[in-house]
Design a protein around this motif. Structure first.
Motif, PDB file in Angstrom:
ATOM      1  N   THR A  10     -15.448 -55.028   8.066  1.00 18.76           N
ATOM      2  CA  THR A  10     -15.582 -55.540   9.419  1.00 18.76           C
ATOM      3  C   THR A  10     -14.218 -55.808  10.040  1.00 18.76           C
ATOM      4  O   THR A  10     -14.092 -55.908  11.261  1.00 18.76           O
ATOM      5  N   ASP A  11     -13.182 -55.911   9.199  1.00 18.97           N
ATOM      6  CA  ASP A  11     -11.824 -56.188   9.674  1.00 18.97           C
ATOM      7  C   ASP A  11     -10.885 -56.008   8.480  1.00 18.97           C
ATOM      8  O   ASP A  11     -11.319 -55.612   7.384  1.00 18.97           O
ATOM      9  N   SER A  12      -9.626 -56.319   8.666  1.00 17.01           N
ATOM     10  CA  SER A  12      -8.695 -56.328   7.545  1.00 17.01           C
ATOM     11  C   SER A  12      -8.897 -57.607   6.732  1.00 17.01           C
ATOM     12  O   SER A  12      -9.418 -58.611   7.224  1.00 17.01           O
ATOM     13  N   ARG A  13      -8.545 -57.555   5.462  1.00 20.35           N
ATOM     14  CA  ARG A  13      -8.576 -58.709   4.555  1.00 20.35           C
ATOM     15  C   ARG A  13      -9.971 -59.340   4.444  1.00 20.35           C
ATOM     16  O   ARG A  13     -10.115 -60.560   4.417  1.00 20.35           O
ATOM     17  N   TRP A 117     -13.600 -50.108  10.870  1.00 26.36           N
ATOM     18  CA  TRP A 117     -14.125 -48.761  11.117  1.00 26.36           C
ATOM     19  C   TRP A 117     -13.302 -47.991  12.133  1.00 26.36           C
ATOM     20  O   TRP A 117     -13.104 -46.792  12.006  1.00 26.36           O
ATOM     21  N   ARG A 118     -12.804 -48.650  13.160  1.00 29.80           N
ATOM     22  CA  ARG A 118     -12.073 -47.975  14.225  1.00 29.80           C
ATOM     23  C   ARG A 118     -10.551 -48.056  14.046  1.00 29.80           C
ATOM     24  O   ARG A 118      -9.800 -47.979  15.021  1.00 29.80           O
ATOM     25  N   LEU A 154     -21.607 -55.294  15.081  1.00 30.57           N
ATOM     26  CA  LEU A 154     -20.861 -54.297  15.836  1.00 30.57           C
ATOM     27  C   LEU A 154     -20.402 -53.148  14.941  1.00 30.57           C
ATOM     28  O   LEU A 154     -20.485 -51.971  15.322  1.00 30.57           O
ATOM     29  N   ALA A 155     -19.919 -53.477  13.744  1.00 28.59           N
ATOM     30  CA  ALA A 155     -19.455 -52.440  12.816  1.00 28.59           C
ATOM     31  C   ALA A 155     -20.615 -51.548  12.381  1.00 28.59           C
ATOM     32  O   ALA A 155     -20.493 -50.308  12.364  1.00 28.59           O
ATOM     33  N   ALA A 156     -21.731 -52.154  12.020  1.00 32.20           N
ATOM     34  CA  ALA A 156     -22.892 -51.378  11.575  1.00 32.20           C
ATOM     35  C   ALA A 156     -23.401 -50.470  12.683  1.00 32.20           C
ATOM     36  O   ALA A 156     -23.718 -49.297  12.451  1.00 32.20           O
ATOM     37  N   GLN A 157     -23.478 -50.990  13.894  1.00 36.66           N
ATOM     38  CA  GLN A 157     -23.939 -50.184  15.028  1.00 36.66           C
ATOM     39  C   GLN A 157     -23.003 -49.013  15.290  1.00 36.66           C
ATOM     40  O   GLN A 157     -23.445 -47.896  15.591  1.00 36.66           O
TER      41      GLN A 157
END
Length: 224
Positions: A10-13, A117-118, A154-157
Motif C-alpha cells: 500500500t506504500d513504502s515500509r 503499486w504506482r 485504493l491499491a486493491a481497486q
C-alpha cells in the motif's frame, strides 16, 4: 501451479520484504523450491565486496537456493527515489529475462516490488506497467496503521482495474499500539475482492524469524 507472483504494498515500509519472506518460508514448507527476486531495490550500499541491499539479503536467506545477490537484485540503487536513477531503457526486458531464468531454477518465484503499486521508475513510467505486460498475479501487503483502510482499498481497486489478478492480501501489523485492530482487519476484508492470506503480528527483527505459520496458502491456491 503458481510459478511466480508479484508482491506489492500500500506504500513504502509496510513490510513487503517480511511478507515475501513469510511466503517463501510457507511454500518451502510444502516442499517447493522457491526463490525471491527483487529486480529493483533502493537504499543499497556499496561495500568492499560489492553492492549490498538488506531486502535482497533477506530474500536470499529465505530462498531454497543460495542465489547470488546480483541475480536477486540486478538493479541495486543507492537512491531512495527510483525515477531519479539512471536505469537502462530496456529495464523491463532485463527484469523479465532475470525472472524467466529464475523460473527455470525454482518451482515458484516471489517477486518483491518497490514502494506501492504506482511507483514511478521514470517520470512517465510506472513499475506496475511491467506487471501488466507480463500478466503477473499480485499479492498486496497492507501495513496495518492509521489510514491503512483507504490505502488498502485504493491499491486493491487500482490493481484489479489494471486487469491483473489480485491473489489476496496480507495484513502486516507495523503499529503495535493501533486501536481497533480486529475491526480494521474486518472492514478491509469486507471491502477487498480477494482473500485475506494471513496476519503477521508486530515482530522485532522479523527478517530473522520463522513466519510461515501466519499464512494460509490454501486460500492462495484457490485464487491461482
Amino acid at each position: 501451479m503458481l510459478t511466480h507472483f508479484f508482491v506489492t504494498g500500500t506504500d513504502s515500509r509496510v513490510g513487503k520484504t517480511i511478507v515475501s519472506r513469510a511466503l517463501l518460508q510457507a511454500m518451502a514448507a510444502q516442499g517447493k523450491i522457491v526463490l525471491g527476486y527483487k529486480p529493483i531495490a533502493t537504499g543499497s550500499q556499496a561495500l568492499a565486496d560489492g553492492v549490498r541491499n538488506k531486502d535482497a539479503v533477506t530474500l536470499q536467506q529465505s530462498s531454497s537456493i543460495s542465489y547470488p545477490l546480483a541475480k536477486i537484485t540486478p538493479f541495486a540503487l543507492s537512491d531512495e527515489d527510483i525515477f531519479t536513477s539512471d536505469l537502462p531503457f530496456d529495464i523491463f526486458e532485463r527484469m523479465t529475462e532475470g525472472l524467466e531464468f529464475m523460473c527455470q531454477e525454482a518451482d515458484t518465484v516471489v517477486i518483491e516490488g518497490c514502494d506501492g503499486w504506482r511507483t514511478l521508475i521514470t517520470p512517465q513510467q510506472t513499475y506496475s506497467e511491467w506487471i501488466v505486460q507480463t500478466k503477473m498475479p499480485v499479492v498486496l501487503v497492507v501495513g496495518i496503521q492509521e489510514g491503512c483502510v483507504s490505502q488498502a482499498l485504493l491499491a486493491a481497486q487500482s490493481i484489479i482495474a489494471d486487469g491483473v489478478t489480485l491473489l489476496g492480501w496480507v495484513a502486516n501489523r507495523i503499529n503495535p499500539c493501533l486501536a481497533h485492530y480486529p475491526e480494521t482487519i474486518a472492514v478491509i476484508e469486507q471491502n477487498i475482492d480477494a482473500p485475506l492470506l494471513g496476519e503477521i503480528p508486530y515482530l522485532p527483527r522479523a527478517e530473522s524469524r520463522e513466519m510461515a505459520h501466519f499464512l494460509d496458502l490454501s486460500r492462495l491456491a484457490a485464487m491461482a
